[in-house]
Design a protein around this motif. Structure first.
Motif, PDB file in Angstrom:
ATOM      1  N   GLN A   1      -4.827  -6.119  -4.290  1.00 52.75           N
ATOM      2  CA  GLN A   1      -4.735  -7.249  -5.209  1.00 52.75           C
ATOM      3  C   GLN A   1      -3.563  -7.110  -6.166  1.00 52.75           C
ATOM      4  N   GLU A   2      -3.190  -8.243  -6.744  1.00 50.17           N
ATOM      5  CA  GLU A   2      -2.028  -8.304  -7.615  1.00 50.17           C
ATOM      6  C   GLU A   2      -2.173  -7.449  -8.868  1.00 50.17           C
ATOM      7  N   SER A   3      -3.392  -7.141  -9.259  1.00 53.24           N
ATOM      8  CA  SER A   3      -3.623  -6.320 -10.449  1.00 53.24           C
ATOM      9  C   SER A   3      -2.778  -5.059 -10.433  1.00 53.24           C
ATOM     10  N   PHE A   4      -2.667  -4.433  -9.267  1.00 55.23           N
ATOM     11  CA  PHE A   4      -1.927  -3.179  -9.183  1.00 55.23           C
ATOM     12  C   PHE A   4      -0.425  -3.395  -9.343  1.00 55.23           C
ATOM     13  N   ARG A   5       0.066  -4.494  -8.853  1.00 59.90           N
ATOM     14  CA  ARG A   5       1.518  -4.706  -8.855  1.00 59.90           C
ATOM     15  C   ARG A   5       2.067  -5.032 -10.238  1.00 59.90           C
ATOM     16  N   VAL A   6       1.207  -5.418 -11.167  1.00 59.75           N
ATOM     17  CA  VAL A   6       1.690  -5.721 -12.509  1.00 59.75           C
ATOM     18  C   VAL A   6       1.588  -4.519 -13.451  1.00 59.75           C
ATOM     19  N   ARG A   7       1.061  -3.402 -12.957  1.00 62.41           N
ATOM     20  CA  ARG A   7       0.970  -2.211 -13.801  1.00 62.41           C
ATOM     21  C   ARG A   7       2.261  -1.398 -13.703  1.00 62.41           C
ATOM     22  N   PRO A   8       2.617  -0.676 -14.774  1.00 52.50           N
ATOM     23  CA  PRO A   8       3.873   0.086 -14.774  1.00 52.50           C
ATOM     24  C   PRO A   8       3.968   1.130 -13.672  1.00 52.50           C
ATOM     25  N   ASN A   9       2.832   1.684 -13.245  1.00 46.81           N
ATOM     26  CA  ASN A   9       2.909   2.763 -12.249  1.00 46.81           C
ATOM     27  C   ASN A   9       3.055   2.249 -10.817  1.00 46.81           C
ATOM     28  N   TRP A  10       3.176   0.921 -10.634  1.00 47.89           N
ATOM     29  CA  TRP A  10       3.333   0.401  -9.276  1.00 47.89           C
ATOM     30  C   TRP A  10       4.555   0.997  -8.586  1.00 47.89           C
ATOM     31  N   ARG A  11       5.610   1.274  -9.348  1.00 45.33           N
ATOM     32  CA  ARG A  11       6.829   1.797  -8.729  1.00 45.33           C
ATOM     33  C   ARG A  11       6.636   3.204  -8.159  1.00 45.33           C
ATOM     34  N   ALA A  12       5.510   3.841  -8.479  1.00 43.24           N
ATOM     35  CA  ALA A  12       5.224   5.171  -7.940  1.00 43.24           C
ATOM     36  C   ALA A  12       4.171   5.123  -6.830  1.00 43.24           C
ATOM     37  N   VAL A  13       3.808   3.925  -6.363  1.00 40.91           N
ATOM     38  CA  VAL A  13       2.765   3.794  -5.344  1.00 40.91           C
ATOM     39  C   VAL A  13       3.183   4.470  -4.043  1.00 40.91           C
ATOM     40  N   SER A  14       2.221   5.013  -3.343  1.00 35.82           N
ATOM     41  CA  SER A  14       2.520   5.736  -2.096  1.00 35.82           C
ATOM     42  C   SER A  14       2.933   4.817  -0.959  1.00 35.82           C
ATOM     43  N   ALA A  15       2.470   3.579  -0.983  1.00 31.67           N
ATOM     44  CA  ALA A  15       2.766   2.637   0.115  1.00 31.67           C
ATOM     45  C   ALA A  15       3.062   1.264  -0.472  1.00 31.67           C
ATOM     46  N   PRO A  16       4.316   1.006  -0.847  1.00 29.60           N
ATOM     47  CA  PRO A  16       4.657  -0.307  -1.426  1.00 29.60           C
ATOM     48  C   PRO A  16       4.331  -1.481  -0.503  1.00 29.60           C
ATOM     49  N   ASP A  17       4.294  -1.215   0.799  1.00 29.49           N
ATOM     50  CA  ASP A  17       4.009  -2.273   1.781  1.00 29.49           C
ATOM     51  C   ASP A  17       2.534  -2.299   2.173  1.00 29.49           C
ATOM     52  N   ILE A  18       1.656  -1.887   1.270  1.00 26.40           N
ATOM     53  CA  ILE A  18       0.233  -1.798   1.599  1.00 26.40           C
ATOM     54  C   ILE A  18      -0.332  -3.134   2.079  1.00 26.40           C
ATOM     55  N   ALA A  19       0.145  -4.253   1.528  1.00 24.96           N
ATOM     56  CA  ALA A  19      -0.370  -5.557   1.969  1.00 24.96           C
ATOM     57  C   ALA A  19      -0.048  -5.795   3.443  1.00 24.96           C
ATOM     58  N   ALA A  20       1.161  -5.440   3.863  1.00 22.88           N
ATOM     59  CA  ALA A  20       1.541  -5.608   5.261  1.00 22.88           C
ATOM     60  C   ALA A  20       0.734  -4.681   6.162  1.00 22.88           C
ATOM     61  N   ARG A  21       0.468  -3.480   5.695  1.00 23.96           N
ATOM     62  CA  ARG A  21      -0.343  -2.553   6.494  1.00 23.96           C
ATOM     63  C   ARG A  21      -1.761  -3.064   6.654  1.00 23.96           C
ATOM     64  N   ALA A  22      -2.325  -3.557   5.566  1.00 26.26           N
ATOM     65  CA  ALA A  22      -3.663  -4.134   5.649  1.00 26.26           C
ATOM     66  C   ALA A  22      -3.678  -5.349   6.566  1.00 26.26           C
TER      67      ALA A  22
END
Length: 209
Positions: free
Chosen positions: A11-32
């Motif tokens: 969900q978008e909640s994660f993408r608006v948080r400052p730590n999103w740039r450190a996420v392990s899989a930026p393309d998680i939506a495409a993987r899902a």
């Protein structure tokens, strides 16, 4: 045995948080989305789960408008969309009732975060008697600061701190904890082969490892 894919908190909640740039899989939506397409092709149930924290003023407060699926993820008619307020997908929803009504005995888990809502859901599902497949590379997580880290510490400092738990370590720990106890560990490419490839015999849509 009927099977369901649980898409947890992508969900978008994660993408608006400052730590999103450190996420392990930026393309998680495409993987899902790849897993969703494979599940639909196999005739499996797809269940969409969102996380909400009403009244908190955080990115998970529905009043702020971020508690919605990331772009590219679109439930079809008949695919349940549940909203939870607990870390696992069962306690604060009717997920178990829904799965029982559909005759589901096997669940596939993907989403955010690997070691929190995804792992907790997998553990509880196993305790409830479901056969669980955990698609690790279709989950995403973030570095975890040491428990003694002062609140509000900048992300750059957290990332530079040797006491911070890396996403690679989190993912490895989750696999060690789940495998052989709560879930079979699966790879995205085995459950949802990239276009133009043929899955290895016996692996199409089934867990590996």
């Amino acid at each position: 045995m009927n099977r369901a894919l649980l898409v947890i908190d992508v969900q978008e909640s994660f993408r608006v948080r400052p730590n999103w740039r450190a996420v392990s899989a930026p393309d998680i939506a495409a993987r899902a989305a790849r897993l969703v397409a494979a599940a639909r092709a196999a005739g499996d149930l797809v269940v969409w789960i969102l996380h909400a924290e009403p009244g908190t003023g955080t990115a998970f407060d529905p009043a702020l408008g971020h508690v919605r699926l990331m772009g590219g993820l679109d439930p079809r008619d008949g695919e349940p969309v549940l909203t939870k307020t607990s870390r696992n997908a069962f306690t604060t929803t009717n997920l178990q009732q829904l799965l029982t009504e559909r005759g589901v005995g096997e669940v596939v888990v993907c989403g955010i975060q690997t070691e929190q809502c995804c792992e907790t859901t997998a553990r509880l599902a196993a305790d409830l008697g479901y056969q669980v497949t955990f698609v690790t590379d279709a989950t995403a997580t973030f570095p975890i600061a040491h428990r003694d880290t002062p609140p509000g510490r900048p992300l750059a400092e957290i990332l530079a701190d040797p006491a911070t738990l890396s996403t690679a370590d989190i993912i490895a720990r989750t696999e060690y904890a789940l495998a052989g106890r709560f879930a079979a560990i699966a790879a995205l490419d085995d459950l949802a082969p990239p276009a133009g490839t043929v899955p290895a015999a016996g692996t199409a849509g089934r867990p590996v490892g």
